[in-house]
Scaffold this motif. Structure first.
Motif, PDB file in Angstrom:
ATOM      1  N   ILE A  62       0.868  -1.313  -0.008  1.00 43.56           N
ATOM      2  CA  ILE A  62      -0.071   0.019  -0.121  1.00 43.56           C
ATOM      3  C   ILE A  62       0.846   1.170   0.062  1.00 43.56           C
ATOM      4  O   ILE A  62       1.816   1.401   0.580  1.00 43.56           O
ATOM      5  CB  ILE A  62      -0.882  -0.018   1.239  1.00 43.56           C
ATOM      6  N   SER A  63       0.401   2.092  -0.989  1.00 48.68           N
ATOM      7  CA  SER A  63       1.018   3.505  -0.685  1.00 48.68           C
ATOM      8  C   SER A  63       0.290   4.550  -0.719  1.00 48.68           C
ATOM      9  O   SER A  63      -0.835   4.942  -1.353  1.00 48.68           O
ATOM     10  CB  SER A  63       1.968   3.658  -2.082  1.00 48.68           C
ATOM     11  N   MET A  64       0.702   5.725  -0.096  1.00 47.74           N
ATOM     12  CA  MET A  64      -0.187   6.620   0.314  1.00 47.74           C
ATOM     13  C   MET A  64       0.347   8.191   0.899  1.00 47.74           C
ATOM     14  O   MET A  64       1.461   8.216   1.477  1.00 47.74           O
ATOM     15  CB  MET A  64      -1.233   6.469   1.702  1.00 47.74           C
ATOM     16  N   ASN A  65       0.057   9.327  -0.195  1.00 48.67           N
ATOM     17  CA  ASN A  65       0.673  10.661   0.443  1.00 48.67           C
ATOM     18  C   ASN A  65      -0.347  10.914   1.571  1.00 48.67           C
ATOM     19  O   ASN A  65      -1.748  11.108   1.229  1.00 48.67           O
ATOM     20  CB  ASN A  65       0.675  11.469  -0.751  1.00 48.67           C
ATOM     21  N   VAL A  66       0.052  11.031   2.760  1.00 51.59           N
ATOM     22  CA  VAL A  66      -0.792  11.306   4.007  1.00 51.59           C
ATOM     23  C   VAL A  66      -1.201  12.744   4.120  1.00 51.59           C
ATOM     24  O   VAL A  66      -1.780  13.086   5.051  1.00 51.59           O
ATOM     25  CB  VAL A  66      -0.214  10.751   5.307  1.00 51.59           C
ATOM     26  N   ASN A  67      -0.132  13.582   3.542  1.00 48.37           N
ATOM     27  CA  ASN A  67      -0.276  14.909   3.842  1.00 48.37           C
ATOM     28  C   ASN A  67      -0.229  15.427   5.232  1.00 48.37           C
ATOM     29  O   ASN A  67      -0.894  16.132   5.542  1.00 48.37           O
ATOM     30  CB  ASN A  67      -1.648  15.482   2.994  1.00 48.37           C
ATOM     31  N   GLY A  68       0.859  15.007   5.827  1.00 49.16           N
ATOM     32  CA  GLY A  68       1.134  15.229   7.105  1.00 49.16           C
ATOM     33  C   GLY A  68       0.810  13.884   8.147  1.00 49.16           C
ATOM     34  O   GLY A  68      -0.352  13.623   8.384  1.00 49.16           O
ATOM     35  N   PHE A  69       1.865  13.191   8.468  1.00 49.61           N
ATOM     36  CA  PHE A  69       1.555  12.044   9.177  1.00 49.61           C
ATOM     37  C   PHE A  69       0.892  12.051  10.582  1.00 49.61           C
ATOM     38  O   PHE A  69       0.121  11.190  10.715  1.00 49.61           O
ATOM     39  CB  PHE A  69       2.934  11.102   9.215  1.00 49.61           C
ATOM     40  N   ARG A  70       1.231  13.040  11.187  1.00 48.48           N
ATOM     41  CA  ARG A  70       0.730  13.216  12.635  1.00 48.48           C
ATOM     42  C   ARG A  70      -0.740  13.589  12.582  1.00 48.48           C
ATOM     43  O   ARG A  70      -1.748  12.929  13.242  1.00 48.48           O
ATOM     44  CB  ARG A  70       1.528  14.341  13.259  1.00 48.48           C
ATOM     45  N   ALA A  71      -1.149  14.426  11.582  1.00 46.06           N
ATOM     46  CA  ALA A  71      -2.521  14.774  11.276  1.00 46.06           C
ATOM     47  C   ALA A  71      -3.524  13.457  10.824  1.00 46.06           C
ATOM     48  O   ALA A  71      -4.561  13.115  11.180  1.00 46.06           O
ATOM     49  CB  ALA A  71      -2.640  15.795  10.164  1.00 46.06           C
TER      50      ALA A  71
END
Length: 307
Positions: free
Chosen positions: A55-64
């Motif tokens: 799985i791959s994901m751009n999380v746009n801020g991991f803590r958020a």
């Protein structure tokens, strides 16, 4: 590794039509996750069922992302390897204990600039080795690449530079980064086949975004030189797994602007990919998008392989 040094972009990266207003950026509730079916009976053309899920994901801020139910999603997905991009935090700020409690080990790479870029890999089985960057100083300061070596393949996760507002970085991205990164992948491929995943910051074909005419050569991610860079990579011995399996599938996107209810209207872009070495084609079972998983302006994309 050479000492990492920032490449001089003073501004934050810009995805196509991204707004500062986080409209529709709600997280994923347990109830919503429970309603989703993450199982699959996919198999190769010869009938061998998959045994590895990436799985791959751009999380746009991991803590958020974690605050929006990210850990619950990671647990329920049960991927063998989950790669993330745009962590936007230093490695020290990653809550690794939460990941360990979920049964995963993690390796993160942040850039020299706080709150900018950053990638990570979360895995069940330990790789043989993990390498940071591509060993070119002008690129590696931005924290964009992690390579995990496994017995029979390399897994590379990448957050490709965005060409920026006004296409300010398009020459750097297409004439420097794309060229050097392509050579890096080719050298890996000489040793073992490669699985590449991440936010490639390009919609390759017109079918890969909702409004190709109005964005062509105007918006980062849909300029001819960016698209040609991906074409050249594919020509060097790699396959776009999603388009290989679903060559005519329309309205299949992995990114939606926070503006104008774009996600609800499915006005999106396919920016997130799984590419594989040509010689892994007979191991390919499925390539997909988790469009119902929220918590970011991107959704997870997945790959099922029989390795």
């Amino acid at each position: 590794m050479p000492k990492r040094k920032a490449t001089g972009d003073a501004g934050a990266e810009v995805s196509p039509a991204k707004s500062k207003k986080a409209e529709g950026s709600e997280g994923q509730s347990d109830a919503c996750l429970d309603a989703l079916d993450f199982s699959s009976d996919a198999s190769t053309k010869s009938g061998v069922k998959w045994n590895k899920k990436f799985i791959s994901m751009n999380v746009n801020g991991f803590r958020a992302f974690l605050k929006k139910g990210g850990i619950d999603y990671i647990k329920k997905e049960e991927a063998d390897v989950l790669c993330i991009q745009e962590t936007k935090c230093t490695s020290k700020e990653i809550p690794v204990d939460e990941l360990k409690e979920a049964g995963f080990t993690a390796h993160f790479l942040s850039g020299d600039k706080s709150g900018y870029s950053g990638v990570g890999i979360i895995y069940k089985d330990d790789p043989i080795a993990i390498t940071e960057g591509i060993n070119i100083e002008k690129h590696d300061g931005e924290g964009r690449v992690i390579t995990a070596e496994f017995e029979n393949y390399y897994l590379v996760t990448v957050y490709v530079p965005n060409s920026g507002r006004g296409l300010a970085r398009i020459d750097y991205r297409t004439k420097e980064w794309d060229v050097d990164f392509r050579e890096y992948l080719k050298e890996l491929d000489k040793k073992k086949p490669v699985v590449l995943c991440g936010d490639l910051n390009v919609a390759h074909q017109e079918i890969d975004l909702k409004n190709p005419k109005s964005n062509k050569n105007k918006t980062p991610g849909f300029c001819d030189s960016e698209r040609e860079g991906l074409t050249q990579l594919l020509d060097e011995g790699f396959l776009d797994t999603f388009r290989l399996l679903y060559p005519k599938k329309e309205h299949a996107y992995s990114f939606w602007s926070y503006m104008g209810n774009a996600r609800e209207k499915n006005v999106g872009w396919r920016l997130d990919y799984f590419l594989i070495s040509n010689r892994l084609e007979d191991k390919l079972c499925d390539s997909f998008m988790r469009t119902d998983v929220k918590g970011s302006d991107h959704c997870p994309v997945g790959l099922l392989m029989a390795l």
